[in-house]
Design a protein around this motif. Structure first.
Motif, mmCIF file in Angstrom:
data_model
loop_
_atom_site.group_PDB
_atom_site.id
_atom_site.type_symbol
_atom_site.label_atom_id
_atom_site.label_comp_id
_atom_site.label_asym_id
_atom_site.label_seq_id
_atom_site.Cartn_x
_atom_site.Cartn_y
_atom_site.Cartn_z
ATOM 1 N N LYS A 131 -85.941 -139.011 82.557
ATOM 2 C CA LYS A 131 -85.733 -137.919 81.198
ATOM 3 C C LYS A 131 -85.595 -136.498 82.263
ATOM 4 O O LYS A 131 -85.396 -136.501 83.061
ATOM 5 C CB LYS A 131 -87.113 -137.120 80.775
ATOM 6 C CG LYS A 131 -87.652 -138.509 79.803
ATOM 7 C CD LYS A 131 -88.215 -138.541 78.885
ATOM 8 C CE LYS A 131 -89.085 -139.061 78.131
ATOM 9 N NZ LYS A 131 -90.750 -139.092 76.880
ATOM 10 N N PHE A 132 -85.178 -135.494 81.231
ATOM 11 C CA PHE A 132 -84.634 -134.423 82.427
ATOM 12 C C PHE A 132 -85.289 -134.185 82.627
ATOM 13 O O PHE A 132 -86.793 -133.667 82.137
ATOM 14 C CB PHE A 132 -84.014 -133.114 81.280
ATOM 15 C CG PHE A 132 -82.860 -132.891 80.532
ATOM 16 C CD1 PHE A 132 -82.266 -134.614 81.220
ATOM 17 C CD2 PHE A 132 -82.294 -132.375 80.097
ATOM 18 C CE1 PHE A 132 -81.192 -134.690 80.309
ATOM 19 C CE2 PHE A 132 -80.703 -132.352 79.383
ATOM 20 C CZ PHE A 132 -79.969 -133.643 79.841
ATOM 21 N N ASP A 177 -80.152 -134.134 86.530
ATOM 22 C CA ASP A 177 -79.785 -134.311 85.399
ATOM 23 C C ASP A 177 -78.288 -135.052 85.404
ATOM 24 O O ASP A 177 -77.837 -134.439 83.306
ATOM 25 C CB ASP A 177 -80.404 -133.800 84.312
ATOM 26 C CG ASP A 177 -81.295 -132.720 84.423
ATOM 27 O OD1 ASP A 177 -82.352 -133.628 85.007
ATOM 28 O OD2 ASP A 177 -82.058 -132.007 84.002
ATOM 29 N N ASP A 231 -79.233 -145.859 81.749
ATOM 30 C CA ASP A 231 -79.239 -144.507 81.308
ATOM 31 C C ASP A 231 -80.406 -143.545 81.992
ATOM 32 O O ASP A 231 -81.099 -143.172 81.768
ATOM 33 C CB ASP A 231 -80.471 -145.045 79.933
ATOM 34 C CG ASP A 231 -79.952 -146.235 79.404
ATOM 35 O OD1 ASP A 231 -78.940 -146.016 79.080
ATOM 36 O OD2 ASP A 231 -80.881 -147.248 79.183
ATOM 37 N N TRP A 232 -80.393 -143.824 83.255
ATOM 38 C CA TRP A 232 -81.057 -142.954 84.474
ATOM 39 C C TRP A 232 -80.355 -141.648 84.831
ATOM 40 O O TRP A 232 -78.819 -141.720 84.241
ATOM 41 C CB TRP A 232 -81.453 -143.195 85.115
ATOM 42 C CG TRP A 232 -82.325 -144.703 84.893
ATOM 43 C CD1 TRP A 232 -82.851 -145.396 84.460
ATOM 44 C CD2 TRP A 232 -83.293 -144.470 85.418
ATOM 45 N NE1 TRP A 232 -83.422 -146.544 84.506
ATOM 46 C CE2 TRP A 232 -84.159 -145.716 85.180
ATOM 47 C CE3 TRP A 232 -84.142 -143.335 86.697
ATOM 48 C CZ2 TRP A 232 -85.670 -145.814 85.638
ATOM 49 C CZ3 TRP A 232 -86.164 -143.884 86.718
ATOM 50 C CH2 TRP A 232 -86.559 -144.811 86.638
ATOM 51 N N PHE A 233 -80.786 -140.643 85.103
ATOM 52 C CA PHE A 233 -80.172 -139.649 85.107
ATOM 53 C C PHE A 233 -80.114 -139.043 86.823
ATOM 54 O O PHE A 233 -81.873 -139.048 87.054
ATOM 55 C CB PHE A 233 -81.202 -137.414 84.301
ATOM 56 C CG PHE A 233 -80.242 -137.701 83.235
ATOM 57 C CD1 PHE A 233 -78.724 -137.838 82.904
ATOM 58 C CD2 PHE A 233 -81.023 -137.937 82.085
ATOM 59 C CE1 PHE A 233 -78.621 -138.303 81.361
ATOM 60 C CE2 PHE A 233 -80.813 -137.904 80.928
ATOM 61 C CZ PHE A 233 -80.303 -138.144 80.332
ATOM 62 N N PRO A 237 -75.833 -138.448 84.515
ATOM 63 C CA PRO A 237 -76.297 -139.412 84.807
ATOM 64 C C PRO A 237 -75.292 -139.961 85.684
ATOM 65 O O PRO A 237 -74.501 -139.399 85.987
ATOM 66 C CB PRO A 237 -75.297 -140.132 83.048
ATOM 67 C CG PRO A 237 -74.386 -138.606 82.595
ATOM 68 C CD PRO A 237 -74.399 -136.936 83.167
#
Lengths: 201, 430, 212, 289
Positions: free
Chosen positions: B122-123, B87, B67-69, B89
Motif C-alpha cells: 500500500k502507499f 510508491d 502489485d507492489w510499490f 510500481p
C-alpha cells in the motif's frame, strides 16, 4: 445569457472587431489596434525581459551566488551600445560574432541528428508499396536539390518526379491545415457570440 | 553504537505504544515470507555518457511482486537521508536519480551513496515517511506500521557518479562529422585550385533584378522581411546574406529598402549589412538607418505591424526570406493584395505550401541556403555546394543499399542480407 | 586591427568549434555550454532590445514632433508602451510581482494582448481561403496535382468525405503518411545539408556578410 | 458570361464575407450535416447502452486543459449524459490538477441540462455523479484504484467524504466499474490502458484529439480499448446518437463546430472549382480569338 456587462470583455471584443475590419480595408480602427498591439507588446516584452533576464539571470546570480561569469555576456551586451558612437561602432561586431559562432556551432550537431533521424526513418524495415514510394520520393526530391548538376537528361527527369512529389506534399499540407485555421476563427466567434453578446451558450 | 541507538529507539517505541494510540512501527523479523522478496535486489550504477550527477537504479520485476510499490531513500557517505521516490510500481523496473543544478539535494560527483528500498503493498503514509527519513535505523527485514506490513530491503553497494569525457552514444555522429568535414575541405581545396564549379539555375533569384527594377519604375520602395528568427538561426543568416545582394541592387537603382525587424540583434545586423551594400555600390549617401526598424518581438504584433506598413508604404517588391511560422501567410496575402512582386524563401516546411500559393517565386528549403552562393558565385562558396551534393549522393546510396538489403533479406529471406540490413539500421540510430 | 573583420571571424570560429565539440563531451564545463550560451544570448539580446525600443520609439517620437504620416496613431503606440511599462512597475511595487492574477498587468495581457494576438492569428482562416482560390488553378500538370491532392485531403477531413466513400479519410491519411512524408523528408534532408553548408562557410569565414 | 467575368475579377472581400457566414451561421442555426457513425464511436455507445446494467458505474477521466477543451469537453458531456439517461452512476477522475476544473464544469452543465428537462427523474451531485478529488501520482493513482478507490481518494472534488456518498455505494475497486472512458490529448491514455486495462482488466474507452487519434488505432485493433472518440468529429457523432435516442438537450457544441468546419471546407472546394471553371472558360475565349 445577455450582453456582457464586463468592461474588460468589451475591450477584448472591440479590439477583436477592429482587427477583423482589416479584411475590408485598412482603416482607422485597424490602425488603432495595430499600433496599440505593437506598443503594448513591446512594453510587455520589456517587462518580461526585466523580470526574466535582468533579475533572474544577471542580478540574482551576481549578487546572491557571486557568479561572476555573467559579467561576460553583460560586457558583450554593453558592447552592442557602441553602435550609438560612430568611432567605436565596429566593437558591436564582437558580440555578434560571438552569438553567431554559438548559433552555428550548436546548429551543426543538431543538423546531424536531424539527418540521421530522417535517413533512419526512411530505411525500409518492411517491404510494402508505401515504403517503395517513400524511398523513391525521398531520392527524387533530393535530386531536385542537386545544385552542381544541370537538370537535363536523366537527372532532369528524376528531378521532375521530385517536383511532382513536392507539389503533392504542398497540396496535401495545405488541405490538411485548413481545419486548424478555421478552428482559430471558430474560437474568436465563440468568444464574440458567447462571452460578449451572450447569444449562444 | 548502532545497537544502542536501536535499543533506545525500541524503548521509545515501546513507551509510545503504551502512552498513546499513536501509529507503531514494529520490526517483525528478518525472515520474510516470500523468498523472492529476499532475493529482490536493486542495482545502482553511474549513468554512462552523461555530465555527472546522475545514478541509475534498476531492479527485476518478479511476477509475484507485480502489485507492489517501491520507495527509495538515498543515504550519502555522511549519513544524510534524501527521499528519492515513493510508491512507484515495481513494474516500472528502474528510476533515475538526477536533479537539476539548482537542487541542493542533487547527486554530487565522487561522493558515495547507498540506496535503501522499501517494498510495500500500500502507499506509504506521510507519518511513516517522516520516521524513515528521520529516526529509522535501517535494517533489512519485515516491519509493520499501523497494521500494514512492508519490507526494508538490503541497501545497494556504495555508488559514485562521475562525468564522462566522451559520449559514446554519439560516436557515429562524430565519425560522420569527420567524414563530412573532410568532404567539405576536399571540395574547398578543389575550388581554391581553380576547378570550374557549376551551379544550376535558381528561378526565384533571377527574378531579384526584375523585382527591384520594376518596383523602382513604379516609384515604390522595396520591403525585405527577415521573419521571426534570431541571428543564431541559420535561415536568418541566409536571409541576411541575400539581403546584402538585394540591398546592393537597390542602391544601384537608387531606390529605398525597408526592413521591419522582429529581433533587435537581427535589426542591428541588417542595418550594417545594408549600409555595407550601399557603400559597395558607391551610394553610402542613400543609406538611411531609420528604414531598418524594429517592430516588436511578438509574433502577431509583428505581423500586424508589418501588414500595416505594407498597406501604407505600398512596396512594389516584397522579399520574405528567413524563418517564418504561422505569420507567413498573413504577410504574403497582404503583400499580394497590394500588388507587390513577392519572392519568398524559408526552411520551415510547414510554411512552404503557403508561400508557394501566395508568392510569385519561392525558394524551397536548401535553395534558400544556396542563394548566397548563387548570388556571389565565388569559387570557395561553389565548392561548399559541390560538397553538399556529394553528401546527397552518399545519403541516396545508403537508402538504395538499405532498400536492396531489405529486398534480399526480408523479401527473398536470405539471412545474410537480413543481418547486414540490421547492422546498417543499428548504425543509423542516434 | 579591431576594425577589420579578422578578429570577429576568429571569435566566431573559436566559439563555434567549442560548441561543436561540446556536443560530444558531457563533462563539465562542456556539457553545460549549450545552456550557458542560450542564457548568454538572452542577456545580450536584452541589451539590444533597448536598441530596438530606441529605434521604434524614436521613429514614432519623430513622427509626432514633426506631425508626419499617421502621427496620431504613433501617440497610441507610445501610450500603449509607456502605459504597460508604468502599470508593470506600479503593480510590482504593489503586489511584489506584476505577474500576479490580481495584477492589472495580467489584465493587460488577458484582455488586450491575447485577443489581439489570437484575432491576428485567426485572420489566417480568411487568407488561406483567398490564397487557395487564387493559386489552385489547373495551369499545368504540377498545379493540377497540387489542387487535386488539396481537394481530396479537404474532403477526407470532414464527414462529407465519408459520405462519398468510406475510404476517403483513409486515403487522406495515406497521402499524409506516404507521398507527403516522402517529399517532406527529402526537403528536410536538403535543409540540414544546406544548414551544414552555411555553418561551415560561416565558421571558415567564407561567408561573413552577417559581420558587415 | 457575366458570371464568369465576376468570378475572374472576384474581390477577395466577397470570399471573406461568405467564409465568415459559412462559419457563423451554424452557430446561430445549427445545420446538422449528415454524418456516418464510425465503428469506434458506436462501440462505446453500444457498450453503455447494452452492456451495463442499471445502477452500473461509468468512470470518466478528465485529463485535459483549456487548450484541448474544444474537442474533449463535448465528449465528457455526451458520455456523462448518456450514462445518466440509463440510470448509471458517473464518477469523474483526474490525474492532473487542471482537469478538476474541467470536470466540475461538465458536471454542473450536465446536471443543469438534465434536471431542467427531466423534472420527474432528478439527478443529484453525490448521489448519481461526482468528481473524485485530485491526488498526485498519476500511474500510482491508477494502480491504487485497482485495490481500493475510496482509500485512494478519501474525498470527492467538493470536500465530501467518499464513504458517506451514495454514489460510491458498493464500489470497492475496478471490479465494480463497468466502463472507464479516458479523455485526454496526451499520453496519459496509455497509463490507463497499460495499468487499469492491462493489470485489472478494466474496460477502457478513449476520447482524444483529432491529432492524437492516429496513435491509438492499434490499441483498438488489439482490443485493449473498446472504442474511441477522435476529435470534434467523434464527439459530434456521439451527440447525434444521443439525440436520436432523444436524451440530449444541451447545446451540441461538437456538432455545431463540425458543421462550421464542414461548411467551410465545402466552401473552399466550391471556391476552387469555380475559380477553375472561370479560368478555363476565359482561357478558351482567349484561345478562340
Amino acid at each position: 445569457m445577455a450582453l456582457s456587462s464586463n468592461f474588460w470583455i468589451w475591450i477584448a471584443a472591440i479590439l477583436t472587431l477592429a482587427i477583423y475590419s482589416f479584411l475590408y480595408k485598412d482603416n482607422p480602427f485597424y490602425k488603432f489596434a495595430e499600433y496599440l498591439l505593437v506598443g503594448i507588446s513591446i512594453g510587455y516584452g520589456i517587462s518580461v525581459y526585466w523580470h526574466n533576464t535582468i533579475i533572474t539571470k544577471v542580478f540574482n546570480p551576481l549578487v546572491y551566488d557571486k557568479n561572476f561569469l555573467v559579467l561576460i555576456p553583460l560586457l558583450l551586451g554593453l558592447l552592442m551600445f557602441s553602435r550609438f558612437f560612430k568611432n567605436v561602432a565596429y566593437l558591436s561586431r564582437i558580440p555578434i560574432a560571438f552569438v553567431v559562432g554559438a548559433g552555428t556551432g550548436l546548429s551543426v550537431p543538431s543538423s546531424f541528428e536531424f539527418l540521421f533521424k530522417q535517413v533512419y526513418a526512411t530505411m525500409p524495415t518492411k517491404l510494402d508499396i508505401g515504403i517503395i514510394i517513400i524511398v523513391i520520393g525521398v531520392i527524387s526530391t533530393l535530386i531536385y536539390f542537386f545544385f552542381s548538376l544541370e537538370h537535363k537528361g536523366f537527372v532532369g527527369r528524376v528531378s521532375r518526379v521530385g517536383i511532382t512529389f513536392i507539389m503533392v506534399a504542398f497540396g496535401a499540407a495545405f488541405g490538411y491545415t485548413i481545419m486548424a485555421r478555421v478552428s482559430l476563427f471558430i474560437g474568436r466567434i465563440q468568444f464574440l457570440l458567447s462571452d460578449w453578446l451572450g447569444i449562444i451558450k | 553504537m548502532k545497537k544502542i541507538f536501536f535499543f533506545i529507539l525500541s524503548i521509545s517505541l515501546f513507551i509510545l505504544i503504551f502512552s498513546q494510540e499513536k501509529p507503531i512501527l514494529t520490526f517483525l523479523g528478518e525472515d520474510t515470507p516470500d523468498s523472492i522478496v529476499k532475493n529482490f535486489t536493486i542495482d545502482a550504477s553511474d549513468i554512462p555518457n552523461d555530465g555527472g550527477g546522475g545514478i541509475e537504479l534498476k531492479w527485476d520485476s518478479p511476477e509475484i511482486l507485480k502489485d507492489w510499490f517501491i520507495s527509495i531513500i538515498r543515504i550519502d557517505e555522511d549519513g544524510k537521508r534524501v527521499l528519492l521516490t515513493t510508491d512507484i510500481p515495481i513494474l516500472s523496473k528502474q528510476v533515475r536519480d538526477v536533479n537539476s543544478e539548482e537542487e541542493p539535494d542533487r547527486v554530487i560527483d565522487s561522493k558515495g551513496y547507498n540506496y535503501w528500498g522499501i517494498l510495500s503493498k500500500k502507499f506509504i503514509t506521510e507519518e511513516l515517511l517522516q520516521i524513515l527519513l528521520d529516526t529509522f535505523d535501517f535494517k533489512e527485514g519485515l516491519y509493520s506500521f499501523n497494521d500494514d506490513t512492508f519490507f526494508v530491503l538490503s541497501k545497494t553497494q556504495m555508488v559514485y557518479s562521475k562525468a564522462s569525457w566522451f559520449n559514446f552514444l554519439r560516436l557515429a555522429v562524430l565519425i560522420s562529422l569527420i567524414i563530412i568535414s573532410l568532404t567539405f575541405l576536399y571540395y574547398l581545396n578543389l575550388a581554391k585550385k581553380g576547378k570550374d564549379l557549376y551551379i544550376r539555375k535558381i528561378n526565384g533569384l533571377d527574378a531579384v533584378e526584375e523585382a527591384v527594377g520594376r518596383s523602382t519604375e513604379m516609384g515604390k520602395p522595396i520591403m525585405y522581411i527577415l521573419g521571426i528568427g534570431y541571428v543564431t538561426d541559420i535561415p536568418t543568416i541566409a536571409g541576411l546574406t541575400i539581403l546584402g545582394r538585394v540591398a546592393k541592387k537597390v542602391a544601384e537603382y537608387e531606390t529605398k529598402i525597408l526592413v521591419p525587424s522582429y529581433d533587435p540583434v537581427v535589426m542591428t545586423t541588417a542595418q550594417e549589412v545594408v549600409k555595407e551594400a550601399f557603400t559597395e555600390a558607391g551610394r553610402p549617401d542613400l543609406y538611411n538607418k531609420n528604414d531598418i526598424m524594429y517592430i516588436t518581438q511578438d509574433q502577431f504584433g509583428y505581423a500586424a505591424g508589418v501588414d500595416g506598413m505594407m498597406m501604407r508604404e505600398k512596396p512594389g517588391a516584397i522579399f520574405l526570406q528567413g524563418l517564418f511560422f504561422a505569420e507567413s501567410l498573413i504577410l504574403a496575402e497582404t503583400g499580394h493584395s497590394i500588388g507587390a512582386i513577392q519572392i519568398s524563401g524559408t526552411t520551415e516546411t510547414a510554411q512552404l505550401p503557403f508561400f508557394v500559393a501566395a508568392c510569385d517565386y519561392t525558394l524551397i528549403g536548401e535553395e534558400m541556403m544556396a542563394a548566397s552562393v548563387y548570388l556571389q558565385k565565388e569559387p570557395m562558396m561553389l565548392g561548399s555546394i559541390a560538397a553538399e551534393d556529394f553528401l546527397k549522393v552518399i545519403i541516396m546510396s545508403i537508402l538504395v543499399l538499405g532498400f536492396l538489403l531489405s529486398f534480399l533479406g526480408s523479401g527473398l529471406k536470405i539471412e545474410f542480407f537480413k543481418n547486414l540490413f540490421d547492422i546498417l539500421y543499428q548504425a543509423l540510430q542516434v | 586591427m579591431l576594425k577589420g573583420k579578422g578578429i570577429p571571424v576568429f571569435i566566431t570560429f573559436i566559439v563555434g568549434t567549442i560548441m561543436i565539440f561540446s556536443f560530444f563531451i558531457p563533462h563539465k564545463p562542456f556539457g553545460d555550454l549549450e545552456k550557458i550560451s542560450l542564457n548568454w544570448y538572452s542577456i545580450i539580446a536584452g541589451f539590444t532590445m533597448l536598441l530596438g525600443v530606441d529605434s521604434l520609439i524614436g521613429m514614432h517620437y519623430r513622427k509626432i514632433t514633426r506631425r508626419t504620416g499617421n502621427w496620431g496613431y504613433s501617440i497610441v503606440l507610445i501610450a500603449g508602451f509607456t502605459g504597460t511599462v508604468v502599470i508593470g512597475i506600479i503593480e510590482t511595487i504593489r503586489l511584489g510581482t506584476a505577474f500576479n492574477e490580481a495584477s492589472y498587468f495580467t489584465y493587460i495581457y488577458n484582455y488586450f494582448i491575447v485577443p489581439l494576438q489570437s484575432t491576428m492569428f485567426s485572420l489566417l482562416a480568411f487568407f488561406i481561403a483567398s490564397a487557395a482560390y487564387r493559386a489552385f488553378r489547373a495551369r499545368n500538370f504540377d498545379a493540377t496535382l497540387l489542387l487535386i491532392t488539396a481537394i481530396i485531403v479537404m474532403l477526407g477531413r470532414v464527414p462529407l468525405g465519408e459520405q462519398i466513400s468510406p475510404n476517403l479519410p483513409k486515403f487522406t491519411e495515406w497521402i499524409m503518411q506516404v507521398p507527403q512524408m516522402a517529399a517532406k523528408r527529402g526537403i528536410g534532408l536538403g535543409i540540414s545539408l544546406g544548414a551544414l553548408g552555411v555553418s561551415i562557410r560561416i565558421l571558415l569565414g567564407i561567408e561573413r556578410s552577417y559581420l558587415s | 458570361m457575366r458570371f464568369i467575368n465576376f468570378i475572374n475579377k472576384l474581390d477577395k472581400r466577397w470570399i471573406y464575407l461568405v467564409l465568415a457566414l459559412c462559419i457563423i451561421i451554424p452557430f446561430l442555426f445549427p445545420i446538422g450535416f449528415p454524418m456516418k457513425t464510425t465503428a469506434p464511436v458506436k462501440s462505446i455507445y453500444d457498450f453503455i447502452e447494452d452492456s451495463i446494467p442499471e445502477g452500473g458505474v461509468v468512470l470518466i477521466g478528465a485529463d485535459y486543459d483549456p487548450s484541448t477543451m474544444a474537442e474533449l469537453h463535448p465528449m465528457a458531456k455526451v458520455i456523462a449524459t448518456h450514462a445518466l439517461s440509463n440510470n448509471l452512476r458517473v464518477l469523474f477522475v483526474t490525474l492532473y490538477p487542471q482537469g478538476a476544473g474541467m470536470a466540475q464544469d461538465v458536471i454542473e452543465n450536465v446536471l443543469r441540462e438534465w434536471n431542467n428537462s427531466n423534472p420527474d427523474n432528478q439527478k443529484e451531485l453525490g448521489k448519481d455523479i461526482t468528481l473524485l478529488a485530485y491526488v498526485p501520482g498519476v500511474s500510482a493513482v491508477v494502480l491504487k484504484m485497482g485495490e481500493d478507490i475510496i482509500e485512494t481518494f478519501n474525498e470527492d472534488g467538493y470536500g465530501n467524504k467518499l464513504s458517506d456518498l451514495e454514489v460510491m455505494k458498493e464500489i470497492k475497486n475496478y471490479n465494480d466499474i463497468d466502463l472507464m472512458v479516458e479523455l485526454a490529448g496526451s499520453a496519459v491514455v496509455l497509463t490507463w490502458l497499460i495499468y487499469a486495462n492491462g493489470r485489472y482488466g478494466l474496460n477502457v474507452g478513449i476520447g482524444t484529439t483529432a491529432v492524437s487519434a492516429a496513435e491509438y488505432y492499434s490499441y483498438l485493433q488489439s482490443k485493449q480499448a473498446i472504442g474511441m472518440l477522435g476529435g470534434l468529429k467523434g464527439a459530434a457523432e456521439y451527440e447525434n446518437l444521443l439525440s436520436k435516442k432523444g436524451v440530449y438537450w444541451g447545446r451540441k457544441d461538437a456538432t455545431v463546430g463540425m458543421d462550421a468546419q464542414s461548411s467551410a471546407h465545402i466552401f473552399f472546394i466550391i471556391l476552387i472549382v469555380l475559380g477553375n471553371i472561370a479560368y478555363f472558360v476565359s482561357k478558351k475565349q482567349k484561345g478562340g480569338r
